[in-house]
Enzyme design. Structure first.
Site, PDB file in Angstrom:
ATOM      1  CB  CYS A 189       8.327 -17.824   5.929  1.00 46.36           C
ATOM      2  SG  CYS A 189       8.583 -18.014   4.173  1.00 46.36           S
ATOM      3  CD  GLU A 198       5.094 -18.005   2.425  1.00 53.50           C
ATOM      4  OE1 GLU A 198       5.149 -18.332   3.635  1.00 53.50           O
ATOM      5  OE2 GLU A 198       5.991 -17.383   1.841  1.00 53.50           O
ATOM      6  CE  LYS A 222       1.908  -2.373   2.828  1.00 56.21           C
ATOM      7  NZ  LYS A 222       3.091  -2.185   3.693  1.00 56.21           N
ATOM      8  CD  GLU A 239       7.971 -16.910  11.387  1.00 54.97           C
ATOM      9  OE1 GLU A 239       7.024 -16.111  11.511  1.00 54.97           O
ATOM     10  OE2 GLU A 239       8.273 -17.446  10.307  1.00 54.97           O
TER      11      GLU A 239
END
Ligand code: NDP
Length: 498
Positions: free
Chosen positions: A312, A278, A204, A409
């Site tokens: 990331c 992750e 996906k 983040e």
């Protein structure tokens, strides 16, 4: 940045940096779009064929650099998830699972070769759908995606030598959900090890970047991969949620936000499904006073401004030793005045578009919080294009550990600068985060690199470099950055029952 007026609150800009600005333009060097043909509509890829969603649902994908609509893409619902998982199950049981590894390897090599042959097409399409500069898609995303397929092709017939017992078995059907920051590369990270190990896949892609995953599906057809081995379901978050919760999925692999990673863990808890996550990061890039400063500046820039900071493992917290902090920040500002922001398809562009309005809003909001909390904000002089989603590279100084910009983040081109005096303090500050994905160290002393690397709680620690990726090298985090490893021999573990 390209010469021009300060468009985004460059207050506090160092006059030294402004004086040293390069006052000349590069001629445009646009990559041609001709090589790509974007269809008006795209279907789901199930059992080797493209087709519409069962309920006919679609959603648009746009070019974030211009807001131009690119195509309507099928939105998979529950019935499509059922169909794709069933196709993957049949392919697993009848074809791919029983196939000798040496045969599976041939398909992976073929996919890798086709990716190389069609690399320009992939690079242009990725830049158009994602907004990232062609220099990066051309030199990083696409070559690394091909390299992943080459690398795992090599493992397919050697699994019994990979250190997971003498007869490791595939797990079954893998449901894989990926983000928008490296659309093709994340697809390769997920598919290549899963396929090498004998699993079949339902992938996906992210809602804002479906096009290269669909082109990869076309490559699977071109490589004559047996139907059902790879299925691609486009859609939004609810498609991903339906996929991971489907009882026919044996293994879930997810890359994305910590928030969604937690939701997925909760959704599949107790189901017996295998899971790897992750997730996000807030990496420290630590610069000591004995570091080669010019190299460190390049590493800092690469660490946070590569891919517009949508990374990331981005080095979003710069920890610099107090005695060299002023010099480092001065040189950094100077370097940032030479970065070129603009058309992602221009080969001179360093900073492309932000991937979506939603992400732009998040970056703007958190940057405003940074200012409100008392940090000093600086951006080089630059003019942002009037259409599309853009954010100038931004550096915050005077940041303290309690500031939200030092803790959360941002996933954009925003750097928070903090200082330290001793190595112990650097370690304490670097580890003062709930994340644990990556870190960087800049020093000329090998012993200090090892001392720091042993103490920094991060899955990957780069020394005197940053954002280096290689398919042979495992990547992953711990704590709120997730668990499991992708890449290398370790990446096979997630797809094998030892
Ligand atoms: P998400 O985590 O929401 O998206 C990642 C993928 O998961 C997408 O394919 C998404 O679909 C899908 N998804 C969303 N909700 C669910 C669900 N409940 N179950 C299963 N799959 C789901 O990231 P966002 O795109 O919303 O970005 C938000 C923030 O996440 C960013 O600002 C950044 O901080 C962080 N992020 C971190 C990444 C990383 O690599 N660590 C990558 C991307 C984002 P859809 O695209 O349709 O929403």
């Amino acid at each position: 940045m390209r010469p021009g007026r300060d468009a985004i609150g460059g207050g506090g800009s160092s006059s030294a940096a402004a004086d040293l600005r390069i006052d000349w333009e590069y001629a445009p060097a646009p990559e041609s779009r001709e090589i790509v043909s974007i269809a008006p509509d795209y279907g789901l890829f199930i059992n080797g064929k493209f087709g519409p969603a069962a309920d006919g649902g679609t959603f648009p994908t746009i070019n974030p650099a211009t807001e131009e609509p690119l195509a309507q893409v099928a939105a998979a619902g529950a019935a499509d998830v059922d169909q794709a998982v069933a196709a993957a199950r049949t392919a697993y049981q009848q074809v791919w699972g029983p196939m000798p590894g040496a045969e599976r390897a041939k398909y992976l090599y073929r996919i890798a070769r086709i990716l190389q042959e069609r690399s320009r097409e992939f690079a242009v399409l990725e830049s158009i759908d994602n907004g990232k500069p062609i220099r990066e898609t051309r030199d990083v995303d696409i070559p690394l995606a091909a390299a992943h397929f080459f690398y795992y092709a090599g493992w397919a017939d050697k699994l019994e030598h990979a250190g997971f017992g003498t007869d490791p078995r595939p797990i079954g059907v893998a449901g894989q959900v990926i983000p928008w920051n490296f659309p093709l590369l994340m697809a390769a990270w997920k598919l290549a090890p899963a396929l090498a190990a004998g699993n079949t896949c339902v992938l996906k892609p992210a809602e804002t970047t479906p096009l290269t995953a669909l082109l990869l599906a076309e490559v699977c057809q071109q490589a004559e991969l047996p139907p059902g081995v790879v299925n691609v379901l486009t859609g939004a978050g609810d498609t991903g949620a339906a996929l991971v919760a489907h009882p026919g999925v044996d293994k879930v692999a997810f890359t994305g936000s910590t928030e969604v990673g937690i939701a997925i863990s909760q959704a599949i808890a107790g189901s017996g499904k295998r899971l790897t996550l992750e997730l996000g990061g807030k990496a420290a890039n630590v610069v000591f006073d004995d570091a080669p400063i010019d190299q460190a500046i390049e590493g800092i820039v690469n660490g946070i401004f590569f891919n517009q900071g949508h990374v990331c493992c981005a080095g979003s917290r710069l920890l610099v030793q107090e005695s060299v902090a002023e010099a480092v920040v001065d040189r950094l500002r100077r370097r940032l005045t030479t970065l070129r922001l603009g058309d992602p398809l221009d080969k001179n562009t360093d900073i492309g578009a932000i991937n979506s309005r939603q992400q732009l809003d998040k970056i703007r909001d958190l940057s405003a919080v940074g200012e409100a909390e008392g940090a000093q904000r600086w951006s080089p002089p630059c003019v942002l294009p009037s259409r599309g989603f853009w954010f100038a590279p931004t550096v915050f100084t005077g940041v303290s550990q309690s500031h939200r910009i030092a803790r959360e983040e941002i996933f954009g081109p925003v750097l928070s600068v903090l200082t330290f005096r001793t190595p112990d303090e650097a370690v304490t500050k670097a580890n003062n985060t709930p994340y644990g994905l990556s870190a960087g160290i800049w020093t000329e002393k090998g012993s200090r690199i090892l001392w720091m690397a042993q103490r920094m709680r991060a899955g990957v620690v780069w020394a005197n470099t940053y954002n280096r990726f290689d398919p042979a090298s495992p990547f992953g985090g711990y704590r709120e950055s997730g668990f499991g490893r992708e890449g290398g021999r370790h990446g096979l573990a997630a797809y094998l029952d030892a």
